[in-house]
Design a protein around this motif. Structure first.
Motif, PDB file in Angstrom:
ATOM      1  N   ASP A  71      37.001  21.861  -1.929  1.00 50.09           N
ATOM      2  CA  ASP A  71      38.014  21.597  -2.944  1.00 50.09           C
ATOM      3  C   ASP A  71      39.386  21.570  -2.280  1.00 50.09           C
ATOM      4  N   PRO A  72      40.122  20.440  -2.334  1.00 51.99           N
ATOM      5  CA  PRO A  72      41.423  20.344  -1.677  1.00 51.99           C
ATOM      6  C   PRO A  72      42.455  21.302  -2.246  1.00 51.99           C
ATOM      7  N   ARG A  73      42.194  21.826  -3.432  1.00 50.19           N
ATOM      8  CA  ARG A  73      43.119  22.785  -4.023  1.00 50.19           C
ATOM      9  C   ARG A  73      42.965  24.174  -3.409  1.00 50.19           C
ATOM     10  N   GLN A  74      41.918  24.355  -2.607  1.00 47.61           N
ATOM     11  CA  GLN A  74      41.689  25.623  -1.919  1.00 47.61           C
ATOM     12  C   GLN A  74      41.706  25.381  -0.408  1.00 47.61           C
ATOM     13  N   PRO A  75      42.863  25.525   0.215  1.00 52.95           N
ATOM     14  CA  PRO A  75      43.001  25.229   1.654  1.00 52.95           C
ATOM     15  C   PRO A  75      42.003  26.023   2.489  1.00 52.95           C
ATOM     16  N   ARG A  76      41.451  25.386   3.501  1.00 53.13           N
ATOM     17  CA  ARG A  76      40.501  26.040   4.408  1.00 53.13           C
ATOM     18  C   ARG A  76      41.048  25.970   5.827  1.00 53.13           C
ATOM     19  N   LEU A  77      40.808  27.006   6.592  1.00 51.38           N
ATOM     20  CA  LEU A  77      41.232  27.047   7.993  1.00 51.38           C
ATOM     21  C   LEU A  77      39.998  27.220   8.870  1.00 51.38           C
ATOM     22  N   LEU A  78      39.857  26.343   9.850  1.00 52.39           N
ATOM     23  CA  LEU A  78      38.791  26.464  10.838  1.00 52.39           C
ATOM     24  C   LEU A  78      39.364  27.217  12.037  1.00 52.39           C
ATOM     25  N   LEU A  79      38.825  28.390  12.296  1.00 58.00           N
ATOM     26  CA  LEU A  79      39.325  29.286  13.340  1.00 58.00           C
ATOM     27  C   LEU A  79      38.341  29.336  14.499  1.00 58.00           C
ATOM     28  N   GLN A  80      38.869  29.285  15.718  1.00 58.29           N
ATOM     29  CA  GLN A  80      38.013  29.380  16.901  1.00 58.29           C
ATOM     30  C   GLN A  80      38.417  30.577  17.738  1.00 58.29           C
ATOM     31  N   SER A  81      37.422  31.264  18.276  1.00 54.97           N
ATOM     32  CA  SER A  81      37.639  32.370  19.199  1.00 54.97           C
ATOM     33  C   SER A  81      36.976  32.017  20.522  1.00 54.97           C
ATOM     34  N   ALA A  82      37.735  32.098  21.625  1.00 55.20           N
ATOM     35  CA  ALA A  82      37.201  31.724  22.931  1.00 55.20           C
ATOM     36  C   ALA A  82      37.844  32.606  23.997  1.00 55.20           C
ATOM     37  N   THR A  83      37.420  32.418  25.237  1.00 52.11           N
ATOM     38  CA  THR A  83      37.894  33.225  26.354  1.00 52.11           C
ATOM     39  C   THR A  83      39.171  32.649  26.943  1.00 52.11           C
ATOM     40  N   LEU A  84      40.153  33.506  27.205  1.00 49.77           N
ATOM     41  CA  LEU A  84      41.379  33.097  27.898  1.00 49.77           C
ATOM     42  C   LEU A  84      41.104  33.107  29.400  1.00 49.77           C
ATOM     43  N   SER A  85      41.245  31.949  30.016  1.00 46.99           N
ATOM     44  CA  SER A  85      40.960  31.809  31.443  1.00 46.99           C
ATOM     45  C   SER A  85      41.639  30.544  31.948  1.00 46.99           C
ATOM     46  N   ALA A  86      41.496  30.270  33.239  1.00 41.52           N
ATOM     47  CA  ALA A  86      42.037  29.027  33.795  1.00 41.52           C
ATOM     48  C   ALA A  86      41.425  27.827  33.088  1.00 41.52           C
ATOM     49  N   HIS A  87      40.152  27.926  32.749  1.00 37.24           N
ATOM     50  CA  HIS A  87      39.451  26.812  32.104  1.00 37.24           C
ATOM     51  C   HIS A  87      40.050  26.508  30.735  1.00 37.24           C
ATOM     52  N   SER A  88      40.225  27.551  29.908  1.00 35.15           N
ATOM     53  CA  SER A  88      40.760  27.321  28.564  1.00 35.15           C
ATOM     54  C   SER A  88      42.256  27.031  28.584  1.00 35.15           C
ATOM     55  N   ALA A  89      42.916  27.271  29.720  1.00 38.96           N
ATOM     56  CA  ALA A  89      44.330  26.938  29.858  1.00 38.96           C
ATOM     57  C   ALA A  89      44.534  25.491  30.319  1.00 38.96           C
ATOM     58  N   GLY A  90      43.444  24.712  30.320  1.00 37.81           N
ATOM     59  CA  GLY A  90      43.550  23.301  30.671  1.00 37.81           C
ATOM     60  C   GLY A  90      43.578  23.021  32.152  1.00 37.81           C
ATOM     61  N   LEU A  91      43.051  23.969  32.959  1.00 42.95           N
ATOM     62  CA  LEU A  91      43.094  23.802  34.411  1.00 42.95           C
ATOM     63  C   LEU A  91      41.722  23.522  35.004  1.00 42.95           C
ATOM     64  N   ALA A  92      40.806  23.002  34.187  1.00 36.91           N
ATOM     65  CA  ALA A  92      39.480  22.640  34.676  1.00 36.91           C
ATOM     66  C   ALA A  92      39.557  21.411  35.576  1.00 36.91           C
ATOM     67  N   ASP A  93      38.490  21.174  36.330  1.00 36.27           N
ATOM     68  CA  ASP A  93      38.501  20.113  37.331  1.00 36.27           C
ATOM     69  C   ASP A  93      38.797  18.738  36.748  1.00 36.27           C
ATOM     70  N   ASP A  94      38.192  18.411  35.590  1.00 35.94           N
ATOM     71  CA  ASP A  94      38.356  17.059  35.068  1.00 35.94           C
ATOM     72  C   ASP A  94      39.798  16.773  34.672  1.00 35.94           C
ATOM     73  N   LEU A  95      40.454  17.706  34.006  1.00 39.11           N
ATOM     74  CA  LEU A  95      41.850  17.495  33.628  1.00 39.11           C
ATOM     75  C   LEU A  95      42.762  17.544  34.844  1.00 39.11           C
ATOM     76  N   TRP A  96      42.481  18.468  35.740  1.00 34.76           N
ATOM     77  CA  TRP A  96      43.330  18.618  36.930  1.00 34.76           C
ATOM     78  C   TRP A  96      43.281  17.367  37.795  1.00 34.76           C
ATOM     79  N   SER A  97      42.084  16.837  38.000  1.00 38.10           N
ATOM     80  CA  SER A  97      41.946  15.641  38.844  1.00 38.10           C
ATOM     81  C   SER A  97      42.580  14.415  38.187  1.00 38.10           C
TER      82      SER A  97
END
Length: 228
Positions: free
Chosen positions: A67-93
């Motif tokens: 129901d659009p009258r009832q806002p919903r939030l999708l929340l994610q929990s993950a590990t803080l690391s070099a990988h989650s900071a966007g420093l993985a090989d594919d993005l870095w290269s």
């Protein structure tokens, strides 16, 4: 990917060993908040957007038809690391950083970065509680000695190798290079990973939370983050 996707509107990132998993669970207990499947990396750190979308598909459809009258939030929990900071090989290269991605793909994303005292984190990492529990863990009078006799020697070697690298290369390059092989030590180098989010998001969309302060006043911490 061929279909509308509801990306998580907020992400809570916590280093391994900080023991703050209860925080995301408490946030998800609020009305209108849905928590993504566990062990799921943020979309920018996933193998592909297609695999990320596939993991989220049931929740995305549920939120899309809510129901659009009832806002919903999708929340994610993950590990803080070099990988989650966007420093993985594919993005870095590809010479792509979070400051390139987030403002273009998800400019409204809100990120909570949970940090804790580094030495205590290492003790908890190698001496986990006998059983997991919902809510903040009891405050111990003192951290127990590491279970592995060679832990200090291993950390000393990691620190020595990292220091040697920084004498000839920029700090971020050394952090990224050594993160995979010295994760015990460098997962606690919060400033390296937090800096990437500071560059990518305005301060109004970023929060840094100390785990010990959240444990001391859990209800206040949850209410403040829900308001955020």
């Amino acid at each position: 990917v061929g279909e509308a996707v509801c990306l998580p509107g907020a992400v809570v990132l916590t280093p391994q060993g900080c023991g703050a998993d209860w925080l995301a669970e408490s946030l998800a207990s609020a009305e209108g908040v849905e928590l993504t499947p566990p062990q799921l990396a943020p979309w920018w750190a996933s193998a592909s957007m297609r695999s990320f979308v596939a993991a989220l598909s049931p929740l995305s459809k549920q939120i899309a038809f809510a129901d659009p009258r009832q806002p919903r939030l999708l929340l994610q929990s993950a590990t803080l690391s070099a990988h989650s900071a966007g420093l993985a090989d594919d993005l870095w290269s590809a010479n792509v950083s979070l400051s390139d991605l987030l403002p273009r793909v998800q400019p409204g994303l809100r990120v909570v970065l949970v940090v804790c005292e580094p030495i205590g984190r290492l003790h908890r990492l190698h001496n986990p509680p006998a059983a997991s529990q919902r809510g903040p863990r009891p405050r111990a009078a003192a951290a127990p000695a590491p279970a592995h006799g060679d832990l200090n020697a291993r950390l000393a070697r990691q620190r020595s190798a990292f220091d040697a690298c920084t004498r000839g290369s920029p700090l971020l390059i050394c952090g990224r290079h050594h993160a995979e092989h010295a994760a015990e030590l460098l997962d606690g180098a919060y400033s390296l990973w937090i800096r990437e989010f500071v560059r990518a998001l305005p301060s109004s969309q970023l929060r840094v939370l100390r785990a010990d302060e959240a444990e001391a006043a859990p209800q206040r911490a949850v209410l403040e983050l829900l308001a955020f």
